[in-house]
Design a protein around this motif. Structure first.
Motif, mmCIF file in Angstrom:
data_model
loop_
_atom_site.group_PDB
_atom_site.id
_atom_site.type_symbol
_atom_site.label_atom_id
_atom_site.label_comp_id
_atom_site.label_asym_id
_atom_site.label_seq_id
_atom_site.Cartn_x
_atom_site.Cartn_y
_atom_site.Cartn_z
ATOM 1 N N GLU A 19 0.838 -1.204 0.000
ATOM 2 C CA GLU A 19 0.000 0.000 0.000
ATOM 3 C C GLU A 19 0.871 1.253 0.000
ATOM 4 O O GLU A 19 1.726 1.422 0.866
ATOM 5 C CB GLU A 19 -0.892 0.025 1.251
ATOM 6 C CG GLU A 19 -2.003 -0.999 1.252
ATOM 7 C CD GLU A 19 -2.855 -0.884 2.511
ATOM 8 O OE1 GLU A 19 -2.495 -0.081 3.399
ATOM 9 O OE2 GLU A 19 -3.865 -1.591 2.603
ATOM 10 N N VAL A 20 0.635 2.108 -0.982
ATOM 11 C CA VAL A 20 1.413 3.344 -1.080
ATOM 12 C C VAL A 20 0.983 4.342 -0.008
ATOM 13 O O VAL A 20 1.804 5.014 0.617
ATOM 14 C CB VAL A 20 1.255 3.955 -2.489
ATOM 15 C CG1 VAL A 20 1.965 5.310 -2.566
ATOM 16 C CG2 VAL A 20 1.809 2.996 -3.542
ATOM 17 N N ASP A 21 -0.326 4.427 0.232
ATOM 18 C CA ASP A 21 -0.849 5.397 1.197
ATOM 19 C C ASP A 21 -0.835 4.796 2.604
ATOM 20 O O ASP A 21 -1.872 4.550 3.221
ATOM 21 C CB ASP A 21 -2.276 5.790 0.797
ATOM 22 C CG ASP A 21 -2.786 6.959 1.622
ATOM 23 O OD1 ASP A 21 -1.949 7.666 2.212
ATOM 24 O OD2 ASP A 21 -4.016 7.156 1.682
ATOM 25 N N ASN A 22 0.370 4.558 3.096
ATOM 26 C CA ASN A 22 0.545 3.965 4.416
ATOM 27 C C ASN A 22 1.774 4.592 5.068
ATOM 28 O O ASN A 22 2.785 4.824 4.397
ATOM 29 C CB ASN A 22 0.722 2.441 4.282
ATOM 30 C CG ASN A 22 0.746 1.730 5.630
ATOM 31 O OD1 ASN A 22 1.679 1.867 6.426
ATOM 32 N ND2 ASN A 22 -0.298 0.949 5.895
ATOM 33 N N GLU A 39 6.801 -5.368 -10.081
ATOM 34 C CA GLU A 39 6.145 -5.743 -11.328
ATOM 35 C C GLU A 39 5.130 -4.711 -11.807
ATOM 36 O O GLU A 39 5.009 -4.458 -12.994
ATOM 37 C CB GLU A 39 5.426 -7.091 -11.168
ATOM 38 C CG GLU A 39 6.380 -8.270 -11.078
ATOM 39 C CD GLU A 39 5.671 -9.595 -11.277
ATOM 40 O OE1 GLU A 39 4.466 -9.682 -10.926
ATOM 41 O OE2 GLU A 39 6.303 -10.525 -11.781
ATOM 42 N N LYS A 40 4.394 -4.108 -10.870
ATOM 43 C CA LYS A 40 3.393 -3.106 -11.226
ATOM 44 C C LYS A 40 3.446 -1.976 -10.210
ATOM 45 O O LYS A 40 3.701 -2.204 -9.033
ATOM 46 C CB LYS A 40 1.986 -3.711 -11.255
ATOM 47 C CG LYS A 40 1.787 -4.805 -12.294
ATOM 48 C CD LYS A 40 0.379 -5.371 -12.207
ATOM 49 C CE LYS A 40 0.188 -6.512 -13.193
ATOM 50 N NZ LYS A 40 -1.158 -7.116 -13.083
ATOM 51 N N GLN A 46 1.403 -1.150 -5.056
ATOM 52 C CA GLN A 46 2.502 -1.688 -5.853
ATOM 53 C C GLN A 46 2.548 -3.214 -5.721
ATOM 54 O O GLN A 46 2.243 -3.758 -4.664
ATOM 55 C CB GLN A 46 3.832 -1.084 -5.401
ATOM 56 C CG GLN A 46 3.934 0.414 -5.624
ATOM 57 C CD GLN A 46 5.294 0.970 -5.249
ATOM 58 O OE1 GLN A 46 6.113 0.290 -4.636
ATOM 59 N NE2 GLN A 46 5.544 2.214 -5.609
ATOM 60 N N THR A 47 2.946 -3.871 -6.817
ATOM 61 C CA THR A 47 3.043 -5.330 -6.822
ATOM 62 C C THR A 47 4.500 -5.765 -6.968
ATOM 63 O O THR A 47 5.164 -5.367 -7.928
ATOM 64 C CB THR A 47 2.217 -5.942 -7.969
ATOM 65 O OG1 THR A 47 0.864 -5.496 -7.874
ATOM 66 C CG2 THR A 47 2.259 -7.465 -7.904
ATOM 67 N N PHE A 541 11.031 0.687 -12.577
ATOM 68 C CA PHE A 541 12.293 0.643 -11.839
ATOM 69 C C PHE A 541 12.445 1.855 -10.929
ATOM 70 O O PHE A 541 12.873 1.738 -9.777
ATOM 71 C CB PHE A 541 13.477 0.558 -12.798
ATOM 72 C CG PHE A 541 14.805 0.622 -12.082
ATOM 73 C CD1 PHE A 541 15.265 -0.481 -11.370
ATOM 74 C CD2 PHE A 541 15.555 1.771 -12.076
ATOM 75 C CE1 PHE A 541 16.470 -0.423 -10.683
ATOM 76 C CE2 PHE A 541 16.765 1.834 -11.394
ATOM 77 C CZ PHE A 541 17.218 0.733 -10.698
ATOM 78 N N LEU A 542 12.075 3.031 -11.425
ATOM 79 C CA LEU A 542 12.230 4.235 -10.611
ATOM 80 C C LEU A 542 11.251 4.234 -9.450
ATOM 81 O O LEU A 542 11.569 4.723 -8.358
ATOM 82 C CB LEU A 542 12.049 5.484 -11.472
ATOM 83 C CG LEU A 542 13.092 5.637 -12.597
ATOM 84 C CD1 LEU A 542 12.868 6.932 -13.355
ATOM 85 C CD2 LEU A 542 14.508 5.584 -12.038
ATOM 86 N N ALA A 543 10.064 3.657 -9.660
ATOM 87 C CA ALA A 543 9.109 3.526 -8.555
ATOM 88 C C ALA A 543 9.691 2.635 -7.466
ATOM 89 O O ALA A 543 9.514 2.882 -6.270
ATOM 90 C CB ALA A 543 7.788 2.957 -9.060
ATOM 91 N N GLU A 544 10.416 1.594 -7.880
ATOM 92 C CA GLU A 544 11.052 0.701 -6.916
ATOM 93 C C GLU A 544 12.107 1.445 -6.104
ATOM 94 O O GLU A 544 12.359 1.135 -4.947
ATOM 95 C CB GLU A 544 11.688 -0.479 -7.665
ATOM 96 C CG GLU A 544 12.235 -1.559 -6.745
ATOM 97 C CD GLU A 544 12.767 -2.737 -7.528
ATOM 98 O OE1 GLU A 544 13.012 -2.591 -8.738
ATOM 99 O OE2 GLU A 544 12.952 -3.804 -6.938
#
Length: 608
Positions: A19-22, A39-40, A46-47, A541-544
């Motif tokens: 969960e991003v909003d955590n 992956e997503k 995010q997955t 990748f940048l999100a990771e």
């Protein structure tokens, strides 16, 4: 302990939802990205997926099964499935259980304390061609196939730890400067020094091969130089292009007491073999005819190398993997900003170059001001009715090109340039015709693969010195281009869903900026098209790494910056089709002539 307020859900198929909003999102992401692959990355969830390779890389960087299990249990909402815990312990235990060693008789053996492992390996069809004999407690293998056996083992689930040692190579010592040639104090940053020490491992067999992962602008070249100094031997450095050769040479001369006479360039222009030799991947993989022998393969054998450095290892061409399989007795250092390969050959990097030895999260370096604070913004523009109709009846590849070259992007570029004062801006794209239109519209210089090297260097220098405030660059600027003063990058088109390209392009603006240390990375895409979908994949990748993309429509972005006038009606650039065709014909002719000249030059030099 499981807690419904935690951000993570672990599933039995080894996927994880974060969960991003955590409140604990950042802490959780920083840990799980060390042993799982993103992956997503939609807006709110995010997955990630845990794979055998991601676990082996975690193990190679000294992360234990207890570390991983502890992290999952700490951040999970619900109890972690038992099969996932079992798989983690099983795969982590496999790393290092099978070893490749060289005994006093000079022979190469596979050893393991697990007799079942040895028995399975000995009877596996893909390994048998490399086996000479099966003995009690060990397997004798053909030492000429050290790399091949490692590739075969990882593909059947046995990541071998190579402890067979290295050839020391011809000795070559040098010192790091305390003051650079430009008069600045020089000392390696703590994370650079740690990366060097982890890779070298005191010169033991536990070190000497592997990959260091650092963001663009974090000083991967400095890490390479530090490793070279500790190894103290003749070194072969493989890079992506001729400009990278010049940059490596410049850094080596600036940061060490190595003489310029001891640094050789091995490229299409020069064929020098020196104690420190820098070669391009293109020249290494050159053949006179398709399917023929590699013209310059001799470079690996003619130099008594003690170290081979692979710059931008995620771009390593497939033929170099084959060559590297025969170089396993050499110390091998891979440098990269991302282990992601679009061709899926991550396992070959692991087995032939070595596992991940050290990495630092990008956001951690950002917090310490070693790289710029980057703000990533995606602006979505509309497609007019006429272009939308053409788009709707095109095939997938043509749809992507039409969306990428959408003329409406000119307005977005103009608005962004207005917001940032048209200063220190790179406009990066994939399609030359699109870039040519942008160049004409804004009267800006453009650099492509056909731009002569001297002209490129002149423009880059002018950009660094502020005399050329804005440059348009094609894919030639994706890799190893030193643009320390770039504050804003505007990406107008890219290579479909390439995550590595996204990471490299962000890297163009990540060098520290001083003062507010802010940089901006814009991506302009066409709404409701395949480009939007590919853009999402590029950002994984940048999100990771902890970067978030702020998504805005063009109208929303304009309303956020009312102080900057919006572009007026756009005057279309009318291109005379006959003139366009003639220009394309001349470009093709010049390119063909240049290629023929280079081939003749290389054949002549190869015969000397």
């Amino acid at each position: 302990m499981p807690d419904l307020n935690n951000p993570l859900i672990v599933q039995s198929d080894k996927t994880m939802f974060l969960e991003v909003d955590n409140d604990r999102f950042e802490d959780c992401r920083a840990v799980i990205s060390r042993f799982a692959e993103l992956e997503k990355s939609p807006e709110y969830m995010q997955t990630y997926r845990i794979s055998a390779l991601s676990l082996w890389n975690a193990a190679s960087s000294r992360m234990t099964a207890d570390d991983i299990v502890g992290a999952l249990e700490d951040f999970s909402k619900y109890p972690v499935p038992k099969n996932v815990l079992h798989e983690i312990r099983e795969q982590i235990s496999r790393y290092g259980k099978v070893k490749l060693v060289r005994e006093e008789d000079g022979e190469l053996y596979i050893t393991s304390e697990e007799k079942a492992f040895l028995n399975e390996i000995a009877h596996h069809r893909s390994v048998q061609e490399y086996i000479k004999d099966v003995q009690v407690g060990r397997i004798l293998v053909n030492k000429d196939y050290r790399g091949h056996i490692k590739q075969a083992l990882i593909r059947i689930g046995y990541p071998v730890e190579d402890l067979a040692g290295y050839d020391e190579g011809a000795a070559y010592g040098f010192n790091l400067r305390g003051t650079t040639l430009s008069g600045k104090n020089f000392v390696m940053r703590d994370y650079q020094r740690k990366a060097v020490e982890v890779f070298h491992a005191g010169g033991s067999r536990q070190g000497g091969s592997g990959v260091i992962v650092l963001p663009c602008g974090a000083g991967k070249t400095i890490v390479g130089i530090g490793v070279m100094q500790l190894v103290g031997a003749h070194t072969l450095i493989l890079v992506t292009n001729t400009l990278s050769i010049r940059q490596w040479k410049s850094e080596i001369l600036d940061k060490t007491d190595i003489s310029e006479d001891d640094i050789g360039e091995y490229s299409g222009e020069k064929k020098e073999l020196k104690p420190i030799t820098i070669a391009t991947y293109n020249i290494i993989t050159h053949r006179k005819k398709k399917g023929g022998a590699f013209t310059h393969y001799n470079i690996f054998g003619e130099g008594n190398w003690g170290l081979v450095v692979y710059d931008e290892v995620h771009l390593l061409p497939a033929p170099v993997f084959r060559m590297t399989s025969e170089l396993q007795a050499k110390r091998r250092l891979g440098l990269t900003a991302t282990l992601v390969r679009e061709d899926g050959l991550e396992e070959d990097v692991f087995s032939l170059i070595g596992p991940k030895k050290y990495d630092v999260p990008w956001k951690e370096l950002e917090k310490r001001s070693w790289i710029a604070n980057a703000k990533c913004i995606e602006i979505r523009v509309e497609m007019d009715e006429e272009l939308r109709l053409k788009y709707s009846v095109s095939d997938d590849r043509e749809k992507y090109r039409l969306a990428s070259e959408n003329p409406a992007k000119l307005d977005a570029i103009e608005k962004i340039m207005g917001v940032h004062g048209s200063n220190n801006i790179l406009i990066i794209g994939q399609y030359l015709q699109q870039l040519d239109v942008i160049s004409q519209h804004f009267n800006l210089p453009m650099i492509t693969g056909n731009t002569p090297l001297m002209e490129r260097e002149r423009l880059y220098k002018a950009f660094r010195e502020g005399r050329e405030p804005c440059l348009i660059v094609s894919r030639v600027a994706n890799f190893s281009i030193d643009l320390p003063d770039a504050r804003v990058a505007i990406q107008v088109s890219g290579t479909f869903g390439s995550r590595q390209e996204e990471a490299q392009r962000l890297g163009r603006v990540l060098r520290p900026k001083g003062e507010d240390n802010m940089a901006f990375f814009y991506t302009v895409v066409t709404r409701d098209t395949t480009e939007e979908r590919f853009a999402h994949n590029r950002q994984l990748f940048l999100a990771e790494q902890g970067y978030e993309y702020n998504l805005h429509t063009y109208d929303e972005y304009c309303s956020m910056h009312p102080e900057t006038p919006n572009p007026g009606p756009r005057k279309p650039i009318v291109v005379d089709e006959s003139e366009k065709a003639e220009k394309a014909k001349k470009t093709e002719k010049a390119s063909k002539k240049s290629s023929q000249r280079k081939e003749k030059e290389e054949e002549s030099l190869a015969g000397r």
